[in-house]
Design a protein around this motif. Structure first.
Motif, mmCIF file in Angstrom:
data_model
loop_
_atom_site.group_PDB
_atom_site.id
_atom_site.type_symbol
_atom_site.label_atom_id
_atom_site.label_comp_id
_atom_site.label_asym_id
_atom_site.label_seq_id
_atom_site.Cartn_x
_atom_site.Cartn_y
_atom_site.Cartn_z
ATOM 1 N N ASN A 93 0.611 -0.797 -0.223
ATOM 2 C CA ASN A 93 -0.159 -0.118 0.362
ATOM 3 C C ASN A 93 0.960 1.213 -0.141
ATOM 4 O O ASN A 93 1.812 0.932 -0.499
ATOM 5 N N HIS A 94 0.318 1.979 0.264
ATOM 6 C CA HIS A 94 0.852 3.750 0.329
ATOM 7 C C HIS A 94 1.813 4.001 1.194
ATOM 8 O O HIS A 94 2.915 4.725 0.719
ATOM 9 N N ARG A 95 2.583 2.593 2.334
ATOM 10 C CA ARG A 95 3.599 3.370 3.526
ATOM 11 C C ARG A 95 4.425 2.159 3.125
ATOM 12 O O ARG A 95 4.276 0.660 3.034
ATOM 13 N N SER A 96 4.403 1.646 1.471
ATOM 14 C CA SER A 96 5.375 0.132 1.000
ATOM 15 C C SER A 96 7.279 0.203 0.826
ATOM 16 O O SER A 96 7.637 -0.513 1.209
ATOM 17 N N ALA A 97 7.717 1.590 2.074
ATOM 18 C CA ALA A 97 8.694 1.365 1.386
ATOM 19 C C ALA A 97 9.461 0.506 2.159
ATOM 20 O O ALA A 97 10.599 -0.318 1.720
ATOM 21 N N GLY A 98 8.959 -0.246 2.977
ATOM 22 C CA GLY A 98 9.427 -0.960 4.169
ATOM 23 C C GLY A 98 9.641 -1.928 3.536
ATOM 24 O O GLY A 98 10.343 -3.169 3.212
ATOM 25 N N HIS A 99 8.324 -2.308 3.167
ATOM 26 C CA HIS A 99 7.881 -4.118 2.257
ATOM 27 C C HIS A 99 9.429 -3.869 1.242
ATOM 28 O O HIS A 99 10.047 -4.960 1.176
ATOM 29 N N LEU A 100 9.507 -3.157 0.878
ATOM 30 C CA LEU A 100 10.243 -2.955 -1.207
ATOM 31 C C LEU A 100 11.714 -2.708 -1.018
ATOM 32 O O LEU A 100 12.265 -4.343 -1.278
ATOM 33 N N LEU A 101 11.748 -2.007 0.596
ATOM 34 C CA LEU A 101 13.360 -2.182 1.436
ATOM 35 C C LEU A 101 13.871 -3.916 1.780
ATOM 36 O O LEU A 101 14.254 -4.498 1.161
ATOM 37 N N ALA A 102 12.679 -4.449 2.324
ATOM 38 C CA ALA A 102 13.258 -6.131 2.989
ATOM 39 C C ALA A 102 13.115 -6.848 1.842
ATOM 40 O O ALA A 102 13.650 -8.053 2.140
ATOM 41 N N ARG A 103 11.814 -6.691 0.760
ATOM 42 C CA ARG A 103 12.865 -7.489 -0.092
ATOM 43 C C ARG A 103 13.891 -7.653 -1.313
ATOM 44 O O ARG A 103 14.165 -8.567 -1.690
ATOM 45 N N GLY A 104 14.289 -6.472 -0.993
ATOM 46 C CA GLY A 104 16.027 -6.523 -1.393
ATOM 47 C C GLY A 104 15.622 -4.893 -2.511
ATOM 48 O O GLY A 104 16.690 -5.615 -2.901
ATOM 49 N N ALA A 105 14.975 -4.634 -2.441
ATOM 50 C CA ALA A 105 14.709 -3.236 -3.752
ATOM 51 C C ALA A 105 16.181 -2.487 -3.532
ATOM 52 O O ALA A 105 16.824 -1.660 -2.063
ATOM 53 N N ASP A 106 17.034 -1.736 -4.192
ATOM 54 C CA ASP A 106 18.156 -0.577 -4.432
ATOM 55 C C ASP A 106 17.569 -0.161 -4.101
ATOM 56 O O ASP A 106 16.701 1.003 -4.364
ATOM 57 N N PRO A 107 17.511 1.375 -2.815
ATOM 58 C CA PRO A 107 17.554 1.956 -2.700
ATOM 59 C C PRO A 107 17.924 3.098 -3.184
ATOM 60 O O PRO A 107 16.744 3.828 -3.137
ATOM 61 N N GLU A 108 19.173 3.339 -4.029
ATOM 62 C CA GLU A 108 19.068 4.423 -4.883
ATOM 63 C C GLU A 108 18.556 4.494 -6.360
ATOM 64 O O GLU A 108 17.881 5.614 -6.662
ATOM 65 N N ARG A 109 17.671 3.416 -6.004
ATOM 66 C CA ARG A 109 16.696 3.283 -7.458
ATOM 67 C C ARG A 109 15.399 3.429 -6.802
ATOM 68 O O ARG A 109 14.478 4.403 -7.791
ATOM 69 N N LEU A 110 15.264 3.452 -5.680
ATOM 70 C CA LEU A 110 14.265 3.360 -5.503
ATOM 71 C C LEU A 110 13.809 5.365 -5.279
ATOM 72 O O LEU A 110 12.776 5.830 -5.787
ATOM 73 N N PHE A 111 14.528 5.850 -4.328
ATOM 74 C CA PHE A 111 15.156 7.162 -3.956
ATOM 75 C C PHE A 111 14.910 8.024 -5.572
ATOM 76 O O PHE A 111 14.274 8.826 -5.579
ATOM 77 N N ALA A 112 15.514 7.155 -6.908
ATOM 78 C CA ALA A 112 15.524 7.804 -8.441
ATOM 79 C C ALA A 112 14.114 7.919 -8.609
ATOM 80 O O ALA A 112 13.752 8.531 -9.456
ATOM 81 N N GLU A 113 13.089 6.371 -8.300
ATOM 82 C CA GLU A 113 11.883 6.630 -8.571
ATOM 83 C C GLU A 113 11.025 7.628 -8.262
ATOM 84 O O GLU A 113 10.202 8.347 -8.745
ATOM 85 N N VAL A 114 11.373 7.976 -6.648
ATOM 86 C CA VAL A 114 10.744 9.192 -5.783
ATOM 87 C C VAL A 114 10.927 10.435 -7.055
ATOM 88 O O VAL A 114 9.994 11.221 -6.917
ATOM 89 N N ALA B 147 22.288 11.129 -2.998
ATOM 90 C CA ALA B 147 23.273 11.817 -4.245
ATOM 91 C C ALA B 147 22.965 11.395 -5.445
ATOM 92 O O ALA B 147 22.972 12.073 -6.285
ATOM 93 N N ALA B 148 22.839 10.296 -5.845
ATOM 94 C CA ALA B 148 23.581 9.560 -6.243
ATOM 95 C C ALA B 148 22.152 9.269 -7.303
ATOM 96 O O ALA B 148 22.259 10.062 -8.610
ATOM 97 N N ALA B 149 21.080 9.219 -6.839
ATOM 98 C CA ALA B 149 19.683 9.199 -7.621
ATOM 99 C C ALA B 149 19.373 10.340 -7.474
ATOM 100 O O ALA B 149 18.910 11.235 -8.704
ATOM 101 N N LEU B 150 19.993 11.551 -6.874
ATOM 102 C CA LEU B 150 20.049 12.785 -7.589
ATOM 103 C C LEU B 150 20.155 13.374 -8.400
ATOM 104 O O LEU B 150 19.784 14.113 -9.729
ATOM 105 N N ALA B 151 21.427 12.428 -9.031
ATOM 106 C CA ALA B 151 22.188 13.053 -10.371
ATOM 107 C C ALA B 151 22.021 11.793 -11.492
ATOM 108 O O ALA B 151 22.749 12.285 -12.616
#
Length: 335
Positions: A91-112, A324-328
């Motif tokens: 749902n809308h509070r999904s970051a925890g589920h995605l990260l626990a599943r193995g999502a890359d924070p840099e790619r998550l930040f890039a998406e945001v 920072a990497a996602a921002l660039a």
């Protein structure tokens, strides 16, 4: 036939996920492979640091997000009990589920941030991310939206190439007040679908306290008439959550029948960042802060305050680098 009797439960270890995960600072990017109390603490630290970074940059001109600060044990405990063949709807509070599943924070930040290197090419923002390679079918901001699709996903698994897979759907107590919750449960029980319903009862439904919107204390009480086996668990104790999830997942795999876990937790932050939380009872908030899941796990591991601070600083520094990497990263092509 009664659906309340299930075969004897047996604990199954979570299968490691082959995601080619890299490392972020001293942490494995794939928290789903974590099988120890220490790794579950690392997963919670990663989730909180990621969301703290989003909180830090949220402003009226820079859209924020719905965070799960205080609820990290739910994601870290449940997702670590799932295998690579399993699917997730969140749902809308999904970051925890995605990260626990193995999502890359840099790619998550890039998406945001709307960058092309994001998981959905920068088109979904923070509230609609899907990660096919991790089995994350969708993130839905429609209250109860994931519930409406979970039986279909589970049916596809049951009839398709992954009959051993299960579908885990995360939702809140607010979604449980929607009619679609009962429709989804009824269908899953009737068709014997391998669905793990995970209710993160965080006491708040947007800006309304759950006691103003629902009778009784537990969503689990509502599903007795459906014949759905349900368990209420302390959602701020990651070890209790993980143990219950391992048992529930094993029972679903053995029987092919759904189960429900209700995780009692607390949303420490507001509904959507930035939020001054003027509507929150200060006394209740303070009481729940004393039950912070990260602090409780650190105490279980007998970490000193300095030990915990070092781990937090290491993760936060790595998260800042990922941001920072996602921002660039480049924007999507105009075409």
């Amino acid at each position: 036939m009664s659906t309340n009797t299930l075969p004897t439960q047996r604990e199954l270890p979570a299968a490691p996920m082959d995601t080619g995960a890299r490392r972020l600072g001293g942490l494995s990017m794939n928290a789903a492979t974590g099988s120890t109390a220490s790794s579950r603490l690392d997963a919670m630290l990663l989730i909180r640091a990621y969301e703290q970074q989003l909180i830090a940059v949220a402003s009226p001109s820079n859209p924020g997000t719905c965070t799960s600060v205080g609820q990290e044990a739910c994601a870290a405990g449940v997702v670590a009990a799932l295998g690579p063949q399993d699917k997730l709807l969140t749902n809308h509070r999904s970051a925890g589920h995605l990260l626990a599943r193995g999502a890359d924070p840099e790619r998550l930040f890039a998406e945001v941030l709307g960058r092309a290197s994001g998981y959905c090419g920068g088109h979904s923002g923070s509230l609609h991310i899907s990660v096919k390679e991790l089995g994350v079918v969708l993130t839905s901001t429609i209250v109860g939206g994931g519930l409406s699709l979970a039986p279909g996903v589970a049916l596809a698994q049951k009839l398709g190439a992954q009959p051993e897979g299960i579908t885990a759907v995360f939702f809140g107590d607010g979604a449980a007040c929607q009619g679609i919750f009962h429709e989804s449960v009824n269908l899953a029980v009737t068709w014997r679908l391998p669905v793990l319903f995970v209710c993160e009862n965080n006491q708040w439904q947007a800006y309304v306290h759950r006691r103003e919107a629902m009778p009784g204390e537990h969503v689990a009480d509502w599903v007795q008439g459906h014949g759905l086996v349900a368990e209420v668990v302390d959602g701020n104790d990651v070890e209790a959550v993980h143990a219950a999830a391992v048992q529930a997942v094993a029972a679903i795999r053995d029987s092919g029948r759904p189960r429900l876990l209700e995780l009692t937790t607390y949303r420490q932050r507001g509904h959507f960042e930035p939020d001054d939380q003027a509507y929150v009872c200060a006394t209740e908030h303070a009481q729940w802060l004393k039950r912070d899941p990260i602090q409780r796990q650190a105490e279980r591991l007998m970490l000193t305050a300095d030990d915990l601070a070092r781990r937090e600083a290491e993760v936060l520094g790595a998260i800042e680098q990922a941001y920072a990497a996602a921002l660039a990263a480049p924007w999507p092509q105009l075409a």
